[in-house]
Design a protein around this motif. Structure first.
Motif, PDB file in Angstrom:
ATOM      1  N   ASP A 314       0.809  -1.219   0.000  1.00  0.00           N
ATOM      2  CA  ASP A 314       0.000   0.000   0.000  1.00  0.00           C
ATOM      3  C   ASP A 314       0.842   1.268   0.000  1.00  0.00           C
ATOM      4  O   ASP A 314       0.305   2.381   0.002  1.00  0.00           O
ATOM      5  N   GLY A 315       2.167   1.111  -0.005  1.00  0.00           N
ATOM      6  CA  GLY A 315       3.057   2.263  -0.105  1.00  0.00           C
ATOM      7  C   GLY A 315       3.162   3.109   1.142  1.00  0.00           C
ATOM      8  O   GLY A 315       3.646   4.240   1.080  1.00  0.00           O
ATOM      9  N   THR A 316       2.745   2.587   2.298  1.00  0.00           N
ATOM     10  CA  THR A 316       2.727   3.392   3.518  1.00  0.00           C
ATOM     11  C   THR A 316       3.794   3.000   4.523  1.00  0.00           C
ATOM     12  O   THR A 316       3.906   3.648   5.558  1.00  0.00           O
ATOM     13  N   LYS A 317       4.583   1.959   4.238  1.00  0.00           N
ATOM     14  CA  LYS A 317       5.584   1.519   5.207  1.00  0.00           C
ATOM     15  C   LYS A 317       6.830   1.026   4.475  1.00  0.00           C
ATOM     16  O   LYS A 317       6.740   0.462   3.383  1.00  0.00           O
ATOM     17  N   LEU A 318       7.970   1.237   5.112  1.00  0.00           N
ATOM     18  CA  LEU A 318       9.224   0.638   4.660  1.00  0.00           C
ATOM     19  C   LEU A 318       9.542  -0.503   5.611  1.00  0.00           C
ATOM     20  O   LEU A 318       9.693  -0.281   6.819  1.00  0.00           O
ATOM     21  N   LEU A 319       9.624  -1.727   5.090  1.00  0.00           N
ATOM     22  CA  LEU A 319       9.738  -2.928   5.910  1.00  0.00           C
ATOM     23  C   LEU A 319      11.101  -3.570   5.741  1.00  0.00           C
ATOM     24  O   LEU A 319      11.766  -3.425   4.703  1.00  0.00           O
ATOM     25  N   SER A 320      11.492  -4.314   6.778  1.00  0.00           N
ATOM     26  CA  SER A 320      12.702  -5.124   6.713  1.00  0.00           C
ATOM     27  C   SER A 320      12.368  -6.470   6.097  1.00  0.00           C
ATOM     28  O   SER A 320      11.371  -7.109   6.464  1.00  0.00           O
TER      29      SER A 320
END
Length: 610
Positions: A314-320
């Protein structure tokens, strides 16, 4: 007008005084010289919001025809006319020449009407003179001459024009005065002007009515205001991890514990590195002619995505993307699953707690700890420290634990073990000295000395060594045939069962005592004693349930302990003082045994040497 804009306006449209003098010098003497009986004209008031009109402009000529002193100025009535809409002060500054050209067209119409009136009056005068001449020649009887007096003013209608700003966000009404018996403008006339100028949005009807009733001429009266676009919001990043990770002091003691804190930011898979706030578009505005005005463009946030990271769908978080450690380098966050420590684990690094593999090229110093979910490779030695690996553990130079080191891993390979405790599935070492080793698999001590001296070795399967014990008879315990955790659980259950039975016995005695006391008092009710008896009975019931579960569990653990083990001990030299246990059988070695293999004999249920 604000003070900070006055200098800009004067610079752009300055020279008003010089143009006044130049215009006055070019006017005929009869227009500039005051009448003998007339009072001198009052000097024009300085309008801070006014913009000077050049002397040759048609508006300046109308101004002079109406006998106004000096030169005119386009004066938007910002403060003095509250009926109009609020128009920004710099709107006219940006549109001055456009508005001036429109005002000149209206003024020229006014001048054309005046010229037409003057020509008509001149023609009438010529006709009258012609008639007078004819009468003088005797052609017709002369008419009595009209008494001399001032000529009446020309009949010129009140004029107006809707002037639109260059950006289309404002509109003014400019009125020129009537003369003689000229007609005045009505509201419907202004509506026609608005339609001709294509002004359909933001019109203030009270401003139109006030403009016609106030009769303010030669000034810009604001009557329409466009709708400004509402700016949106650019995207931004809300980071959950520090870009430059530093150790912090304890909030109470104000002391930094450099041992307890690591200089590595550990991170788990799917952890949120930062929240990405999407840009919010603005709301478009509308010009006075109805055309839309686009809102300023918004920018998306610059996402610091590096290796080992990904933006959520959804383009709302940068994840590991993996377990590891997080670092900010080259303007991006990066996650790596291999942590390289190029030197010792000491105060320069702090304790290591890492999700992934760790490679330490130095030593692990005393009182420090290294924990990893993956494999750990240590090129140096381990002092009185704690090392715990979720995978395999390799220690090239051994462990000198001073009775405090704790080593955990699946398959542990270490050069030597001294005065430490080890938990592993399988262990390989060159020698083990006064250490406690607990393995669910096998213990192999070969190569080099290949000796196990002192301490305790507990292994579920096999133990293999060159020699066990020492010639001095040092006590060395070797236990095989059952997993260490089974022995520990069996001992813990036994301790808990003893405590449960003791507590249940004491509660039963207390309840019996209270009942007997109430009977001795003639059976009189005692609320406190009755409540205590009820609580004791409930607790005894709870303890009985727990005892039943522990007894069943203890029976299963006992079965595992007494089951026929397949473990075997292999060594070249087995010295006196060794206490050997295989399953339920045990023996103390009293004399040295060479080249032996010890197993459990199911027939004799004892240890057999082969």
């Amino acid at each position: 007008m604000p003070e900070q804009n006055m200098s800009a306006f004067k610079k752009l449209f300055g020279g008003l005084g010089s143009r006044k003098k130049e215009a006055e010098s070019t006017l005929p003497p009869e227009e500039t010289a005051p009448q003998p009986d007339a009072a001198p004209p009052a000097p024009p008031k300085e309008e801070p919001d006014a913009f000077a009109v050049p002397a040759g402009n048609a508006l300046a000529k109308v101004w002079s025809r109406c006998a106004h002193p000096g030169l005119p100025s386009l004066n938007p009535r910002f403060q003095s006319w509250s009926a109009g809409p609020d128009i920004p002060a710099d709107t006219l500054k940006k549109s001055f020449y456009k508005v001036l050209r429109q005002a000149a067209v209206l003024s020229q119409r006014w001048l054309d009407m005046e010229n037409a009136g003057l020509q008509a009056r001149a023609a009438a005068q010529a006709e009258a003179e012609k008639k007078a001449a004819q009468q003088a020649d005797g052609e017709q009887p002369a008419e009595p001459a009209a008494p001399a007096g001032p000529e009446p003013p020309l009949d010129i209608d009140e004029m107006g024009e809707v002037l639109v700003a260059g950006d289309g966000m404002a509109a003014w009404l400019l009125l020129l005065p009537p003369s003689g018996n000229g007609k005045t403008l009505a509201v419907k006339d202004v509506e026609t002007m608005l339609s001709a100028a294509k002004v359909v949005h933001g019109v203030s009807q009270p401003a139109v009515e006030a403009a016609l009733s106030d009769k303010v001429y030669f000034q810009l009266l604001p009557i329409a205001r466009g709708t400004d676009p509402v700016p949106g919001t650019d995207g931004w990043i809300d980071e959950h991890f520090s870009r430059s990770y530093t150790r912090t002091a304890d909030t109470e003691s104000k002391v930094v514990d450099y041992r307890a804190q690591s200089n590595v930011q550990a991170i788990a898979k799917d952890a949120v590195i930062c929240d990405i706030h999407l840009p919010v578009p603005g709301t478009p505005g509308k010009r006075v002619d109805g055309l839309p005005v686009a809102a300023p463009p918004v920018k998306a946030a610059s996402v610091p995505a590096g290796s080992g990271t990904a933006v959520s769908p959804d383009g709302t978080k940068l994840l590991s993307l993996l377990d590891g450690f997080l670092e900010f380098r080259g303007g991006t966050f990066n996650v790596k699953d291999l942590l390289n420590i190029p030197n010792d684990v000491d105060y320069s690094t702090g304790n290591i707690d890492f999700r992934g593999d760790v490679n330490i090229r130095g030593d692990v110093r005393e009182q420090f700890s290294v924990k990893a979910t993956g494999d750990i490779v240590i090129s140096g030695l381990v002092e009185a420290a704690c090392v715990e690996a979720g995978g395999d553990l390799v220690i090239s130079n051994g462990v000198s634990g001073n009775g405090q080191a704790v080593i955990r891993g699946k398959n542990v390979r270490v050069k030597y073990l001294e005065n430490c405790t080890v938990y592993a599935e399988n262990l390989e070492s060159e020698y083990i000295l006064t250490s406690c080793v607990y393995c669910s698999g096998s213990v192999t001590v070969t190569g080099g000395r290949g000796a196990i001296i002192g301490g305790q070795i507990v292994a579920a399967q096999n133990v293999k060594a060159s020699c066990i014990g020492s010639q001095t008879g040092r006590t060395t315990k070797i236990c095989m045939g059952v997993k260490p955790d089974v022995r520990e659980e069996f001992a813990a259950n036994k301790t808990e069962l003893t405590a449960i039975r003791k507590e249940a016995s004491e509660l039963a005695k207390r309840a019996t005592y209270l009942k007997k006391r109430m009977e001795d008092q003639g059976g009189r009710p005692d609320a406190r004693s009755s409540r205590e008896i009820e609580n004791a009975v409930a607790r005894i019931t709870e303890l009985a349930e727990r005892e039943k579960a522990l007894t069943a569990q203890q029976a299963e653990l006992s079965r595992q302990l007494t089951s026929l083990p397949t473990s075997r001990l292999e060594c070249n030299e087995l010295y006196p003082g060794v206490r050997l246990t295989i399953g339920s059988a045990g023996r103390v070695i009293e004399s040295m045994i060479g080249g032996c293999v010890a197993v459990f004999d199911p027939e004799t249920r004892d240890i057999k040497f082969m």
